[in-house]
Design a protein around this motif. Structure first.
Motif, mmCIF file in Angstrom:
data_model
loop_
_atom_site.group_PDB
_atom_site.id
_atom_site.type_symbol
_atom_site.label_atom_id
_atom_site.label_comp_id
_atom_site.label_asym_id
_atom_site.label_seq_id
_atom_site.Cartn_x
_atom_site.Cartn_y
_atom_site.Cartn_z
ATOM 1 N N PHE A 1 1.979 3.040 10.681
ATOM 2 C CA PHE A 1 2.456 2.832 9.315
ATOM 3 C C PHE A 1 2.586 4.187 8.647
ATOM 4 C CE2 PHE A 1 0.939 -1.269 10.434
ATOM 5 C CZ PHE A 1 1.824 -2.128 9.800
ATOM 6 N N SER A 2 3.690 4.373 7.929
ATOM 7 C CA SER A 2 3.966 5.690 7.371
ATOM 8 C C SER A 2 4.637 5.588 6.008
ATOM 9 C CB SER A 2 4.882 6.459 8.338
ATOM 10 O OG SER A 2 5.233 7.710 7.807
ATOM 11 N N LYS A 3 4.366 6.579 5.187
ATOM 12 C CA LYS A 3 5.069 6.739 3.921
ATOM 13 C C LYS A 3 6.293 7.634 4.123
ATOM 14 C CE LYS A 3 0.792 6.184 1.325
ATOM 15 N NZ LYS A 3 -0.218 6.846 0.482
ATOM 16 N N ILE A 4 6.402 8.198 5.316
ATOM 17 C CA ILE A 4 7.470 9.131 5.680
ATOM 18 C C ILE A 4 8.399 8.439 6.671
ATOM 19 C CG2 ILE A 4 7.931 11.384 6.735
ATOM 20 C CD1 ILE A 4 4.900 12.005 6.051
ATOM 21 N N PRO A 5 9.716 8.537 6.505
ATOM 22 C CA PRO A 5 10.626 7.893 7.467
ATOM 23 C C PRO A 5 10.387 8.382 8.891
ATOM 24 C CG PRO A 5 11.832 8.611 5.525
ATOM 25 C CD PRO A 5 10.450 9.179 5.406
ATOM 26 N N MET A 6 10.538 7.463 9.830
ATOM 27 C CA MET A 6 10.354 7.777 11.246
ATOM 28 C C MET A 6 11.214 6.838 12.071
ATOM 29 S SD MET A 6 6.568 6.171 11.770
ATOM 30 C CE MET A 6 6.241 4.485 11.227
ATOM 31 N N GLN B 1 0.824 -1.210 0.000
ATOM 32 C CA GLN B 1 0.000 0.000 0.000
ATOM 33 C C GLN B 1 0.863 1.266 0.000
ATOM 34 O OE1 GLN B 1 -3.451 0.353 0.177
ATOM 35 N NE2 GLN B 1 -3.905 -1.800 0.159
ATOM 36 N N GLY B 2 2.185 1.107 0.094
ATOM 37 C CA GLY B 2 3.083 2.257 0.086
ATOM 38 C C GLY B 2 3.599 2.675 1.447
ATOM 39 N N PHE B 3 3.258 1.930 2.485
ATOM 40 C CA PHE B 3 3.717 2.246 3.838
ATOM 41 C C PHE B 3 4.997 1.465 4.139
ATOM 42 C CE2 PHE B 3 -0.843 3.000 3.770
ATOM 43 C CZ PHE B 3 -0.896 4.294 4.261
ATOM 44 N N SER B 4 6.108 2.003 3.662
ATOM 45 C CA SER B 4 7.378 1.289 3.800
ATOM 46 C C SER B 4 8.048 1.505 5.154
ATOM 47 C CB SER B 4 8.329 1.687 2.675
ATOM 48 O OG SER B 4 8.503 3.093 2.654
ATOM 49 N N HIS B 5 7.488 2.375 5.969
ATOM 50 C CA HIS B 5 8.026 2.639 7.307
ATOM 51 C C HIS B 5 6.953 2.256 8.322
ATOM 52 C CE1 HIS B 5 11.145 4.888 5.240
ATOM 53 N NE2 HIS B 5 10.163 5.434 4.538
ATOM 54 N N TYR B 6 7.335 1.485 9.315
ATOM 55 C CA TYR B 6 6.344 1.047 10.289
ATOM 56 C C TYR B 6 7.017 0.634 11.592
ATOM 57 C CZ TYR B 6 7.891 -3.372 8.276
ATOM 58 O OH TYR B 6 8.664 -4.400 7.795
ATOM 59 N N HIS B 7 6.228 0.726 12.633
ATOM 60 C CA HIS B 7 6.597 0.208 13.944
ATOM 61 C C HIS B 7 5.341 -0.425 14.518
ATOM 62 C CE1 HIS B 7 10.570 1.933 13.936
ATOM 63 N NE2 HIS B 7 10.028 3.064 13.493
ATOM 64 N N ILE B 8 5.509 -1.603 15.099
ATOM 65 C CA ILE B 8 4.371 -2.321 15.662
ATOM 66 C C ILE B 8 4.717 -2.807 17.067
ATOM 67 C CG2 ILE B 8 3.345 -3.023 13.480
ATOM 68 C CD1 ILE B 8 4.722 -5.704 13.726
ATOM 69 N N ALA B 9 3.699 -2.904 17.878
ATOM 70 C CA ALA B 9 3.796 -3.498 19.207
ATOM 71 C C ALA B 9 2.543 -4.345 19.361
ATOM 72 C CB ALA B 9 3.879 -2.418 20.285
ATOM 73 N N GLY B 10 2.658 -5.606 19.012
ATOM 74 C CA GLY B 10 1.488 -6.463 18.942
ATOM 75 C C GLY B 10 1.278 -7.304 20.175
ATOM 76 N N GLN B 11 0.039 -7.764 20.303
ATOM 77 C CA GLN B 11 -0.342 -8.646 21.393
ATOM 78 C C GLN B 11 -1.513 -9.486 20.914
ATOM 79 O OE1 GLN B 11 -0.815 -6.624 25.086
ATOM 80 N NE2 GLN B 11 -1.717 -8.371 26.115
#
Length: 129
Positions: free
Chosen positions: A69-74, A50-60
């Protein structure tokens, strides 16, 4: 920046809705709460496509879980444990321009608004104080 926040109540069950929303509104950043999936089972490929090449997750599993999810670096920032529990309710990131974003999933608290009668409500109050 077009930023969206969404209590998704199971990200894997809502992929069709996410696809429609992204195609319709073209957000730059999406914050999800209540993802209900562990990190290893997160549908990352879907979001990258979908174009969201930057992401951070904290799943449970089954409960909680947050993702950005981001299209912008973070970059991911440290986030404290809330109420002494590691129940995956908070992610913090910083974008290249210095903007800091916090994604929270605040406990619902249950039906009885009395912390002495309802442990879930007591947890909610503790979380937001």
């Amino acid at each position: 920046m077009r930023l969206v926040t969404w209590n998704i109540n199971s990200v894997r069950a809502r992929l069709e809705h996410i696809d429609h929303f992204v195609k319709t509104h073209n957000p730059d950043v999406i914050c999800f709460q209540e993802t209900k999936v562990v990190d290893n089972d997160f549908p990352l490929k879907f979001f990258v496509e979908q174009g969201f090449s930057h992401y951070h997750i904290a799943g449970q599993k089954s409960y909680n879980g947050v993702a950005i999810f981001s299209k912008i670096p973070m970059e991911r920032l440290d986030a404290p444990l809330w109420c002494g529990k590691d129940d995956k309710r908070h992610l913090a990131v910083r974008f290249e321009d210095g903007t800091v974003l916090h994604n929270f999933y605040i406990p619902a608290g249950g039906d009885i608004p009395d912390p002495e009668q309802n442990e879930k409500f007591a947890h909610k109050l503790s979380f937001i104080q």
